[in-house]
Design a protein around this motif. Structure first.
Motif, PDB file in Angstrom:
ATOM      1  N   ALA A   1      16.434 -33.715  21.797  1.00 48.87           N
ATOM      2  CA  ALA A   1      16.853 -33.033  20.568  1.00 48.87           C
ATOM      3  C   ALA A   1      18.348 -33.187  20.324  1.00 48.87           C
ATOM      4  N   GLN A   2      19.118 -33.358  21.389  1.00 52.33           N
ATOM      5  CA  GLN A   2      20.559 -33.562  21.231  1.00 52.33           C
ATOM      6  C   GLN A   2      20.887 -34.983  20.783  1.00 52.33           C
ATOM      7  N   LYS A   3      19.986 -35.931  21.048  1.00 58.29           N
ATOM      8  CA  LYS A   3      20.222 -37.328  20.681  1.00 58.29           C
ATOM      9  C   LYS A   3      19.774 -37.629  19.259  1.00 58.29           C
ATOM     10  N   LEU A   4      18.654 -37.028  18.843  1.00 53.70           N
ATOM     11  CA  LEU A   4      18.084 -37.302  17.524  1.00 53.70           C
ATOM     12  C   LEU A   4      18.355 -36.137  16.587  1.00 53.70           C
ATOM     13  N   ARG A   5      18.945 -36.423  15.448  1.00 56.44           N
ATOM     14  CA  ARG A   5      19.202 -35.382  14.450  1.00 56.44           C
ATOM     15  C   ARG A   5      18.120 -35.448  13.373  1.00 56.44           C
TER      16      ARG A   5
ATOM     17  N   MET B   1       1.844 -40.538  22.863  1.00 54.47           N
ATOM     18  CA  MET B   1       1.880 -39.503  21.828  1.00 54.47           C
ATOM     19  C   MET B   1       2.605 -38.257  22.324  1.00 54.47           C
ATOM     20  N   LYS B   2       3.774 -38.458  22.863  1.00 54.63           N
ATOM     21  CA  LYS B   2       4.592 -37.342  23.312  1.00 54.63           C
ATOM     22  C   LYS B   2       6.031 -37.688  22.987  1.00 54.63           C
ATOM     23  N   ILE B   3       6.722 -36.722  22.406  1.00 56.92           N
ATOM     24  CA  ILE B   3       8.114 -36.963  22.048  1.00 56.92           C
ATOM     25  C   ILE B   3       8.983 -36.219  23.048  1.00 56.92           C
ATOM     26  N   ASP B   4       9.510 -36.968  24.009  1.00 61.71           N
ATOM     27  CA  ASP B   4      10.422 -36.408  24.992  1.00 61.71           C
ATOM     28  C   ASP B   4      11.406 -37.493  25.417  1.00 61.71           C
ATOM     29  N   ASP B   5      12.356 -37.121  26.256  1.00 60.10           N
ATOM     30  CA  ASP B   5      13.403 -38.058  26.649  1.00 60.10           C
ATOM     31  C   ASP B   5      12.830 -39.240  27.433  1.00 60.10           C
ATOM     32  N   ARG B   6      11.825 -38.997  28.246  1.00 62.09           N
ATOM     33  CA  ARG B   6      11.227 -40.085  29.021  1.00 62.09           C
ATOM     34  C   ARG B   6      10.588 -41.125  28.099  1.00 62.09           C
ATOM     35  N   SER B   7       9.873 -40.658  27.085  1.00 62.89           N
ATOM     36  CA  SER B   7       9.291 -41.581  26.103  1.00 62.89           C
ATOM     37  C   SER B   7      10.378 -42.336  25.360  1.00 62.89           C
TER      38      SER B   7
ATOM     39  N   GLN C   1       9.029 -32.275  12.456  1.00 63.40           N
ATOM     40  CA  GLN C   1      10.202 -33.057  12.821  1.00 63.40           C
ATOM     41  C   GLN C   1      10.954 -32.436  13.999  1.00 63.40           C
ATOM     42  N   THR C   2      10.510 -31.285  14.445  1.00 64.38           N
ATOM     43  CA  THR C   2      11.171 -30.588  15.538  1.00 64.38           C
ATOM     44  C   THR C   2      10.858 -31.266  16.863  1.00 64.38           C
ATOM     45  N   ILE C   3      11.887 -31.460  17.670  1.00 66.27           N
ATOM     46  CA  ILE C   3      11.734 -32.054  18.989  1.00 66.27           C
ATOM     47  C   ILE C   3      11.908 -30.943  20.007  1.00 66.27           C
ATOM     48  N   LYS C   4      10.894 -30.729  20.831  1.00 65.46           N
ATOM     49  CA  LYS C   4      10.929 -29.621  21.786  1.00 65.46           C
ATOM     50  C   LYS C   4      11.714 -29.944  23.049  1.00 65.46           C
ATOM     51  N   ASP C   5      11.862 -31.203  23.393  1.00 65.41           N
ATOM     52  CA  ASP C   5      12.627 -31.601  24.571  1.00 65.41           C
ATOM     53  C   ASP C   5      14.120 -31.437  24.260  1.00 65.41           C
ATOM     54  N   PRO C   6      14.818 -30.528  24.952  1.00 70.45           N
ATOM     55  CA  PRO C   6      16.222 -30.262  24.614  1.00 70.45           C
ATOM     56  C   PRO C   6      17.140 -31.460  24.799  1.00 70.45           C
TER      57      PRO C   6
ATOM     58  N   ALA D   1      13.462 -24.586  14.502  1.00 72.52           N
ATOM     59  CA  ALA D   1      12.729 -24.208  15.714  1.00 72.52           C
ATOM     60  C   ALA D   1      13.390 -23.033  16.406  1.00 72.52           C
ATOM     61  N   THR D   2      14.725 -23.035  16.503  1.00 72.63           N
ATOM     62  CA  THR D   2      15.395 -21.927  17.173  1.00 72.63           C
ATOM     63  C   THR D   2      15.307 -20.664  16.337  1.00 72.63           C
ATOM     64  N   ALA D   3      15.290 -20.792  15.020  1.00 72.52           N
ATOM     65  CA  ALA D   3      15.138 -19.610  14.159  1.00 72.52           C
ATOM     66  C   ALA D   3      13.748 -19.008  14.337  1.00 72.52           C
ATOM     67  N   SER D   4      12.727 -19.863  14.454  1.00 70.59           N
ATOM     68  CA  SER D   4      11.362 -19.367  14.685  1.00 70.59           C
ATOM     69  C   SER D   4      11.266 -18.686  16.037  1.00 70.59           C
TER      70      SER D   4
END
Length: 176
Positions: free
Chosen positions: A66-70, A32-38, A58-63, A114-117
């Motif tokens: 986040a570049q791979k998934l739009r 239950m973690k959304i990051d590049d390793r997962s 839908q925001t992905i915090k792992d930078p 996310a960046t706007a927030s």
């Protein structure tokens, strides 16, 4: 398969796992973690698609990921919808919704939200507990901080701006 490929994050509440809808295929993340390793340890989801619900975030915090998934910032009414309902909405309204967002100059990307927030939080005035008295080198330190701060957001903004430009080019210049 929906009208056009899309990236979206779904939750399987019973098995407590994330499933990523990536370009028309469902990929199960191992935890239950959304990051590049997962994402690197993902496997094809073979379960029942009606058991999946669109995540409200839908925001992905792992930078890196986040570049791979739009992922997109979907309308509030759609959040929590089961996968079949989401696919039906995307087939009938998704492309028009996405095109309208892009032509009005709004970013549909969840990453931009996310960046706007974060920028809004960064622009809040400092609280009295964070007050630092003026020191002889205060102006020099302030100058260094102001020159350092724009570097990180502008780097993030450039990455997401490129993602938005690619998405806009793909949607607005598509031959039907």
């Amino acid at each position: 398969m929906p009208f056009r490929p899309i990236d979206a994050i779904f939750i399987h509440p019973e098995q407590r796992l994330y499933v990523v809808y990536y370009r028309g295929e469902l990929w199960q993340l191992p935890r239950m973690k959304i990051d590049d390793r997962s994402w690197q340890n993902r496997r094809l989801y073979t379960g029942e698609s009606s058991a999946l619900y669109l995540s409200s975030r839908q925001t992905i915090k792992d930078p890196v990921l986040a570049q791979k998934l739009r992922t997109l910032n979907f309308p509030v009414a759609l959040r929590g919808s089961p996968l079949p309902r989401f696919e039906a909405w995307w087939e009938t309204h998704g492309f028009k919704w996405l095109k309208d967002k892009l032509t009005t100059g709004q970013s549909p990307l969840a990453a931009h939200q996310a960046t706007a927030s974060a920028k809004a939080i960064d622009n809040l005035p400092t609280s009295p507990s964070n007050y630092q008295p003026d020191a002889p080198n205060a102006n020099e330190n302030a100058g260094q901080k102001s020159s350092e701060q724009p570097m990180t957001p502008s780097t993030e903004t450039d990455v997401f701006a490129k993602m938005l430009a690619d998405l806009a080019d793909e949607v607005l210049h598509q031959k039907l």
